[in-house]
Design an enzyme around this catalytic site. Structure first.
Site, PDB file in Angstrom:
ATOM      1  N   SER A   1       0.953  -1.105   0.056  1.00 34.84           N
ATOM      2  CA  SER A   1      -0.047  -0.046  -0.051  1.00 34.84           C
ATOM      3  C   SER A   1       0.889   1.146  -0.014  1.00 34.84           C
ATOM      4  O   SER A   1       2.274   1.170  -0.435  1.00 34.84           O
ATOM      5  CB  SER A   1      -1.004  -0.043   1.126  1.00 34.84           C
ATOM      6  OG  SER A   1      -0.579   0.186   2.247  1.00 34.84           O
ATOM      7  N   MET A   2       0.222   2.478   0.376  1.00 38.23           N
ATOM      8  CA  MET A   2       1.184   3.605   0.329  1.00 38.23           C
ATOM      9  C   MET A   2       1.049   4.510   1.293  1.00 38.23           C
ATOM     10  O   MET A   2       0.073   4.479   2.054  1.00 38.23           O
ATOM     11  CB  MET A   2       0.525   4.267  -1.011  1.00 38.23           C
ATOM     12  CG  MET A   2       1.523   5.151  -1.756  1.00 38.23           C
ATOM     13  SD  MET A   2       0.826   6.158  -2.914  1.00 38.23           S
ATOM     14  CE  MET A   2      -0.177   5.314  -4.014  1.00 38.23           C
TER      15      MET A   2
ATOM     16  N   GLU B   1       1.478  12.516  -9.938  1.00 42.11           N
ATOM     17  CA  GLU B   1       0.427  11.870 -10.535  1.00 42.11           C
ATOM     18  C   GLU B   1      -0.950  12.049  -9.756  1.00 42.11           C
ATOM     19  O   GLU B   1      -0.756  12.177  -8.561  1.00 42.11           O
ATOM     20  CB  GLU B   1       0.561  10.425 -10.695  1.00 42.11           C
ATOM     21  CG  GLU B   1       1.730   9.937 -11.416  1.00 42.11           C
ATOM     22  CD  GLU B   1       2.057   8.387 -11.566  1.00 42.11           C
ATOM     23  OE1 GLU B   1       1.065   7.610 -11.250  1.00 42.11           O
ATOM     24  OE2 GLU B   1       3.042   7.936 -11.885  1.00 42.11           O
TER      25      GLU B   1
ATOM     26  N   LYS C   1      -4.239  10.401  -7.829  1.00 42.45           N
ATOM     27  CA  LYS C   1      -4.543   9.434  -7.065  1.00 42.45           C
ATOM     28  C   LYS C   1      -5.935   9.132  -7.373  1.00 42.45           C
ATOM     29  O   LYS C   1      -6.738   9.680  -6.866  1.00 42.45           O
ATOM     30  CB  LYS C   1      -4.082   9.543  -5.498  1.00 42.45           C
ATOM     31  CG  LYS C   1      -4.363   8.552  -4.924  1.00 42.45           C
ATOM     32  CD  LYS C   1      -3.991   8.285  -3.344  1.00 42.45           C
ATOM     33  CE  LYS C   1      -3.983   7.371  -2.352  1.00 42.45           C
ATOM     34  NZ  LYS C   1      -5.441   6.527  -2.607  1.00 42.45           N
TER      35      LYS C   1
ATOM     36  N   LYS D   1      -3.291  13.298   0.551  1.00 41.80           N
ATOM     37  CA  LYS D   1      -4.779  12.904   0.490  1.00 41.80           C
ATOM     38  C   LYS D   1      -5.526  14.513   0.729  1.00 41.80           C
ATOM     39  O   LYS D   1      -5.069  15.147   1.406  1.00 41.80           O
ATOM     40  CB  LYS D   1      -5.411  12.128   1.594  1.00 41.80           C
ATOM     41  CG  LYS D   1      -4.757  10.890   1.471  1.00 41.80           C
ATOM     42  CD  LYS D   1      -5.785   9.970   0.853  1.00 41.80           C
ATOM     43  CE  LYS D   1      -5.775   8.256   1.219  1.00 41.80           C
ATOM     44  NZ  LYS D   1      -6.386   7.922   2.100  1.00 41.80           N
TER      45      LYS D   1
END
Ligand code: IVH
Length: 676
Positions: free
Chosen positions: A92-93, A122, A124, A319
């Site tokens: 995951s990240m 990029e 998400k 996020k």
């Protein structure tokens, strides 16, 4: 849970207690999200709880257990699919929630000896991770991430997704990873459809995509509009590239869909500009994004940096903060749909949210309303699910008026007063009175609508009057309307009456698929109607067909088969068809050939993208189809032409990189003009 207190001020007892509680909570939310595709909380609530747990475990390392949710990747696999062991683990990240934290991440990289690296930024994509295996250029296997080590084999389902090439442009053996997602429009349509069928709605496009992909019947996947953006190749050497940005271009050349809104950046300013730019633009994109991914661009350097047990050290996700707005609920309105579902809508003081003014939000069904415990007078927070659909996230209980009472669910239809029921344990409340005026009116409006019988000028206001004055009770009555009757309607003159009569008359000559769609048979959308009409050719043959025969039509399944048979297994329906035929309404399939003109666009694969100003997308598509063009959703090397309106994104970029002809709206209008 002592949420407010900074972690470093907690006593060990407090921390132990909180870690225990939070682990259980995060685990449960994780299960809802990854395994059931049905989260009960917003993503940011999960993210915040998860982050708190990470911080707790960092400050109190003795409290971290190997079973902690922070030590797992995604979901355990659900048993119905075959298992696939990933050749390279699908990690995951790490994530951050502010530009400052992102800069800390970058500074840490630099302190660890990475000198001013180049980053590839990029979008998400808000979907779910997939891995595709190709052998000698042929697609052989596709899987979900699962727990990162073992995923689910969903090859059959992935084969139904148009943007996934079955054969690459080069006969290479390679694993490619990316995101499978549902475009916003498709998500909105799917939820609308599910709501009208009394099915639970998906919380966001990610869950809709996951729910559509993790289906044992690939036909369900085929009927859902899913797309992909591929972004990662574990064995990049196979591509002969040295940077992530080159890898993306190489993927395009191989035939993949790639999101080309990426940008190479080195300075803090460039990174902040990119983030700010997409924070503004995200609402205009056709797909949902939940952040920005920053990757070290140099692939050899990525390899050198490697990863922790859970996340790569060379990339991080920023996020987006949730976009929310507060307002007050003034009323809860109940509306009856075409199929009898009775749906509650919160009517609120208008408020600006993510670019539009919002005053209404669907509450979907009584369960949902009761679960959220929304009451009249409540202050609520709104967000946009999938960036488009306004939804109530939470009720601000501190602001609830003292005299507030729990909202009482109606037991009778707001239109016809018959008793409301729940069919087959579905969540929706339904009015099952076939004579309910609301349902009949909705059905009439659907019959006249553009994609059905396309009767121009027969909008809901006119239908309402025709119905209230008892000039029509069903769709067949439309064909017996007289000019004298129409002249009695509000604001109806000679010309409007003539126009409407002509439009009704013209609809007699529609091909069967329009009639089939217009009848409003459960589960039969415009596309299914077209496929069925093309196969059975006339309504009699369809009425005599068995459910299996219908289900055997390509892209049609047993649900539609059963629904069509049930619909026609009714004497009232037989009478209606007879009445329509007596009124000379065509019930034969005329094929598209009769309407299609031979011209430069005949047989060409055309993609529409971006916003058109002087016409709607369906209008543009309709015209293209009359020219014999095949309007497709995604750009590939087989595409002949891309029509790009304003704010066109990745499809335009991909067309340009593939050297495909691109028209702007002006050029498109010029072509339409030539035709008229
Ligand atoms: S790179 C080795 N790039 O976000 C890691 N992931 O929250 C490869 N995602 O698991 C992942 N857009 O499902 C990458 N442009 C993008 C992405 C992206 C969305 C997803 C992916 C990942 C999740 C982490």
């Amino acid at each position: 849970m002592n949420k407010q207190k900074p972690v470093d001020q907690l006593t060990i007892e407090e921390a132990t207690h909180e870690v225990k509680e939070l682990s259980l909570q995060v685990e449960e939310w994780g299960r809802e999200y990854y395994e059931k595709d049905n989260p009960s909380v917003e993503d940011y609530v999960y993210d915040q709880a998860y982050q708190r747990l990470v911080t707790l475990e960092q400050i109190f390392p003795e409290l971290q257990s190997p079973d902690s949710p922070t030590q797992q990747v995604g979901a355990a696999t659900i048993s119905d699919f075959a298992k696939v062991e990933h050749q390279n683990p699908m990690l995951s990240m790490g994530d951050v929630f502010s530009v400052a934290e992102l800069m800390d991440f970058n500074e840490r990289l630099q302190r660890n000896g990475v000198d001013h690296p180049e980053y590839n930024l990029e979008l998400k994509i808000d979907g779910l991770a997939i891995s595709l295996m190709y052998e000698n250029g042929k697609f052989v296997q596709g899987s979900t991430r699962g727990d990162g080590r073992i995923g689910e084999d969903i090859t059959k389902n992935l084969k139904k997704i148009k943007s996934i090439p079955q054969t690459l442009t080069q006969p290479i053996t390679i694993e490619v990873r990316g995101e499978c997602y549902m475009p916003k429009e498709a998500f909105a349509k799917l939820n609308e459809q599910r709501e009208s069928q009394g099915l639970p709605v998906f919380a966001n496009p990610r869950n809709a995509a996951a729910g559509s992909l993790r289906q044992l019947d690939p036909q369900v996947t085929a009927n859902r509009e899913l797309s992909t953006f591929m972004y990662y190749v574990p064995d990049y050497q196979t591509l002969g590239v040295t940077t992530q940005s080159e890898a993306l271009t190489a993927l395009v050349k191989l035939g993949f869909n790639v999101n080309l809104n990426n940008q190479v950046a080195t300075t803090k300013e460039e990174i902040a500009d990119y983030i700010n730019g997409y924070t503004q633009k995200r609402n205009d994109l056709e797909y949902g994004i939940d952040g920005i991914v920053e990757k070290v661009n140099d692939l050899a350097l990525q390899e050198e940096l490697g990863s922790t047990v859970k996340v790569p050290r060379w990339e991080i996700a920023y996020k987006f903060p949730p976009e929310e707005a507060a307002t007050v609920v003034r009323e809860i309105e109940w509306t009856v749909g075409r199929t009898g579902t009775v749906t509650p809508t919160a009517v609120m003081d208008p408020v600006l949210l993510a670019g539009t003014t919002v005053a209404r939000a669907s509450l979907h069904n009584p369960d949902y309303l009761q679960q959220k415990d929304v009451r009249i007078g409540d202050t609520v927070y709104l967000h946009k699910a999938g960036d488009i659909i306004p939804e109530i996230s939470t009720v601000e209980l501190d602001k609830r008026p003292a005299d507030s009472v729990e909202y009482e669910i109606p037991t009778r239809c707001p239109e016809c007063d018959s008793k409301l029921v729940h069919l087959d344990e579905e969540v929706a409340l339904r009015c099952i009175n076939p004579m309910c005026p609301a349902q009949i009116k909705e059905g009439l409006a659907h019959f006249a609508s553009r994609n059905a019988m396309n009767i121009d000028g027969l909008g809901p206001r006119i239908l309402e009057q025709l119905f209230e004055r008892k000039m029509i009770t069903d769709v067949a009555d439309l064909y017996h309307l007289t000019k004298a009757q129409l002249l009695t309607l509000d604001k109806f003159g000679d010309k409007s009456a003539d126009n409407l009569l002509t439009a009704i008359d013209n609809s007699r000559h529609n091909s069967l698929e329009r009639l089939l769609f217009g009848l409003g048979i459960r589960h039969v959308g415009a596309k299914a109607a077209r496929l069925i009409a093309a196969q059975f050719k006339n309504i009699e043959a369809l009425m005599n067909a068995s459910s299996e025969e219908i289900a055997s039509v390509e892209a049609i399944g047993p649900i539609i088969g059963d629904s069509v048979v049930t619909y026609f297994n009714n004497t009232q329906v037989h009478e209606l068809i007879q009445e329509l035929q007596n009124a000379h309404v065509n019930t034969e399939y005329l094929g598209t050939a009769t309407e299609v003109k031979e011209g430069p666009l005949t047989g060409q694969k055309v993609v529409l993208t971006g916003k058109l100003i002087e016409m709607t997308r369906p209008q543009a598509q309709e015209w293209l189809e009359t020219q014999g063009a095949d309007v497709v959703g995604s750009v590939s090397k087989k595409t002949n032409l891309v029509i790009a309106g304003s704010d066109a994104g990745s499809k335009l970029a991909k067309a340009q990189s593939l050297g495909i002809e691109v028209w702007n709206e002006e050029q498109f209008r010029a072509a339409m003009k030539e035709d008229s």
